[in-house]
Design a protein around this motif. Sequence first.
Motif, PDB file in Angstrom:
ATOM      1  N   PHE A 147       5.045  -9.424   7.422  1.00 28.54           N
ATOM      2  CA  PHE A 147       4.269  -8.706   6.415  1.00 28.54           C
ATOM      3  C   PHE A 147       4.078  -9.546   5.159  1.00 28.54           C
ATOM      4  N   GLU A 148       5.150 -10.208   4.703  1.00 34.36           N
ATOM      5  CA  GLU A 148       5.010 -10.995   3.475  1.00 34.36           C
ATOM      6  C   GLU A 148       4.097 -12.201   3.681  1.00 34.36           C
ATOM      7  N   ILE A 149       4.324 -12.948   4.741  1.00 31.50           N
ATOM      8  CA  ILE A 149       3.505 -14.135   4.978  1.00 31.50           C
ATOM      9  C   ILE A 149       2.068 -13.738   5.320  1.00 31.50           C
ATOM     10  N   GLY A 150       1.913 -12.728   6.166  1.00 31.62           N
ATOM     11  CA  GLY A 150       0.569 -12.271   6.538  1.00 31.62           C
ATOM     12  C   GLY A 150      -0.208 -11.745   5.347  1.00 31.62           C
ATOM     13  N   GLY A 151       0.455 -10.931   4.518  1.00 31.55           N
ATOM     14  CA  GLY A 151      -0.211 -10.411   3.326  1.00 31.55           C
ATOM     15  C   GLY A 151      -0.564 -11.505   2.346  1.00 31.55           C
ATOM     16  N   GLY A 152       0.382 -12.410   2.120  1.00 34.42           N
ATOM     17  CA  GLY A 152       0.117 -13.534   1.229  1.00 34.42           C
ATOM     18  C   GLY A 152      -1.006 -14.417   1.755  1.00 34.42           C
ATOM     19  N   TYR A 153      -1.046 -14.595   3.062  1.00 29.70           N
ATOM     20  CA  TYR A 153      -2.094 -15.414   3.672  1.00 29.70           C
ATOM     21  C   TYR A 153      -3.472 -14.782   3.474  1.00 29.70           C
ATOM     22  N   LEU A 154      -3.554 -13.466   3.609  1.00 28.74           N
ATOM     23  CA  LEU A 154      -4.838 -12.783   3.389  1.00 28.74           C
ATOM     24  C   LEU A 154      -5.301 -12.940   1.939  1.00 28.74           C
ATOM     25  N   VAL A 155      -4.372 -12.807   0.993  1.00 34.32           N
ATOM     26  CA  VAL A 155      -4.726 -13.007  -0.414  1.00 34.32           C
ATOM     27  C   VAL A 155      -5.148 -14.466  -0.641  1.00 34.32           C
ATOM     28  N   TRP A 156      -4.433 -15.399  -0.042  1.00 32.90           N
ATOM     29  CA  TRP A 156      -4.777 -16.816  -0.146  1.00 32.90           C
ATOM     30  C   TRP A 156      -6.197 -17.062   0.360  1.00 32.90           C
ATOM     31  N   LEU A 157      -6.505 -16.500   1.537  1.00 33.05           N
ATOM     32  CA  LEU A 157      -7.847 -16.688   2.102  1.00 33.05           C
ATOM     33  C   LEU A 157      -8.922 -16.125   1.177  1.00 33.05           C
ATOM     34  N   TRP A 158      -8.647 -14.970   0.590  1.00 33.58           N
ATOM     35  CA  TRP A 158      -9.604 -14.349  -0.322  1.00 33.58           C
ATOM     36  C   TRP A 158      -9.840 -15.230  -1.545  1.00 33.58           C
ATOM     37  N   TRP A 183     -12.197  -7.606   0.683  1.00 30.53           N
ATOM     38  CA  TRP A 183     -11.336  -6.757   1.517  1.00 30.53           C
ATOM     39  C   TRP A 183     -10.153  -7.538   2.079  1.00 30.53           C
ATOM     40  N   TYR A 184     -10.241  -8.858   2.197  1.00 29.17           N
ATOM     41  CA  TYR A 184      -9.081  -9.670   2.589  1.00 29.17           C
ATOM     42  C   TYR A 184      -7.971  -9.511   1.548  1.00 29.17           C
ATOM     43  N   GLY A 185      -8.349  -9.599   0.279  1.00 25.14           N
ATOM     44  CA  GLY A 185      -7.378  -9.458  -0.803  1.00 25.14           C
ATOM     45  C   GLY A 185      -6.777  -8.072  -0.856  1.00 25.14           C
ATOM     46  N   ILE A 186      -7.613  -7.062  -0.667  1.00 27.04           N
ATOM     47  CA  ILE A 186      -7.108  -5.679  -0.677  1.00 27.04           C
ATOM     48  C   ILE A 186      -6.156  -5.454   0.495  1.00 27.04           C
ATOM     49  N   ALA A 187      -6.568  -5.903   1.686  1.00 28.39           N
ATOM     50  CA  ALA A 187      -5.705  -5.765   2.865  1.00 28.39           C
ATOM     51  C   ALA A 187      -4.401  -6.534   2.651  1.00 28.39           C
ATOM     52  N   GLY A 188      -4.493  -7.725   2.080  1.00 27.94           N
ATOM     53  CA  GLY A 188      -3.295  -8.513   1.796  1.00 27.94           C
ATOM     54  C   GLY A 188      -2.350  -7.792   0.851  1.00 27.94           C
ATOM     55  N   GLY A 189      -2.898  -7.159  -0.176  1.00 27.91           N
ATOM     56  CA  GLY A 189      -2.072  -6.403  -1.116  1.00 27.91           C
ATOM     57  C   GLY A 189      -1.367  -5.227  -0.445  1.00 27.91           C
ATOM     58  N   ILE A 190      -2.068  -4.556   0.437  1.00 26.67           N
ATOM     59  CA  ILE A 190      -1.467  -3.433   1.172  1.00 26.67           C
ATOM     60  C   ILE A 190      -0.346  -3.938   2.081  1.00 26.67           C
ATOM     61  N   LEU A 236       1.396  -6.662   1.731  1.00 28.04           N
ATOM     62  CA  LEU A 236       2.513  -7.078   0.886  1.00 28.04           C
ATOM     63  C   LEU A 236       3.331  -5.882   0.409  1.00 28.04           C
ATOM     64  N   ALA A 237       2.672  -4.775   0.092  1.00 26.71           N
ATOM     65  CA  ALA A 237       3.402  -3.561  -0.291  1.00 26.71           C
ATOM     66  C   ALA A 237       4.242  -3.063   0.880  1.00 26.71           C
ATOM     67  N   LEU A 238       3.713  -3.148   2.087  1.00 27.82           N
ATOM     68  CA  LEU A 238       4.472  -2.733   3.275  1.00 27.82           C
ATOM     69  C   LEU A 238       5.695  -3.632   3.484  1.00 27.82           C
ATOM     70  N   TYR A 239       5.573  -4.890   3.135  1.00 27.33           N
ATOM     71  CA  TYR A 239       6.729  -5.796   3.183  1.00 27.33           C
ATOM     72  C   TYR A 239       7.870  -5.229   2.332  1.00 27.33           C
ATOM     73  N   GLY A 240       7.531  -4.757   1.142  1.00 28.62           N
ATOM     74  CA  GLY A 240       8.551  -4.189   0.265  1.00 28.62           C
ATOM     75  C   GLY A 240       9.235  -2.975   0.873  1.00 28.62           C
ATOM     76  N   VAL A 241       8.484  -2.199   1.629  1.00 24.50           N
ATOM     77  CA  VAL A 241       9.052  -1.021   2.305  1.00 24.50           C
ATOM     78  C   VAL A 241       9.962  -1.463   3.452  1.00 24.50           C
ATOM     79  N   VAL A 242       9.484  -2.377   4.270  1.00 22.42           N
ATOM     80  CA  VAL A 242      10.253  -2.825   5.438  1.00 22.42           C
ATOM     81  C   VAL A 242      11.606  -3.389   5.008  1.00 22.42           C
ATOM     82  N   ALA A 243      11.638  -4.136   3.931  1.00 20.00           N
ATOM     83  CA  ALA A 243      12.896  -4.735   3.470  1.00 20.00           C
ATOM     84  C   ALA A 243      13.946  -3.680   3.157  1.00 20.00           C
ATOM     85  N   THR A 244      13.534  -2.483   2.768  1.00 19.54           N
ATOM     86  CA  THR A 244      14.494  -1.420   2.444  1.00 19.54           C
ATOM     87  C   THR A 244      15.193  -0.873   3.686  1.00 19.54           C
TER      88      THR A 244
END
Length: 110
Positions: A16-27, A35-42, A44-52
Amino acid sequence: MNILRSIAIFILAGLFEIGGGYLVWLWLKEDKPLWYGIAGGIVLALYGVVATWQSAGFGRVYAAYGGFFIIMALIWAWKVDGFKPDKYDIIGAAVAVMGACIIIFMPRGK
């Protein structure tokens, strides 16, 4: 703590972190649509949830996650970007993940 479950959570969080960051990078760096950036942000937020989902405390989880992230980032770069890790990349990643395993999996006295 079930070690296999914990490792699976680290891997999922890393994706989630690498994939989200990669989408933001591509954007931002490769002129992909917003929408790449928006999807990446979402993602990345899911990464924060998974870590919990880890059972250890925040600081220990995030410290240990760093070792897993290093290996996953190198694998991502190799498979997605065509970057070929050299022996020093591999040695460094192995040292980092060994340190991460010591941090998260070693028994501690109460």
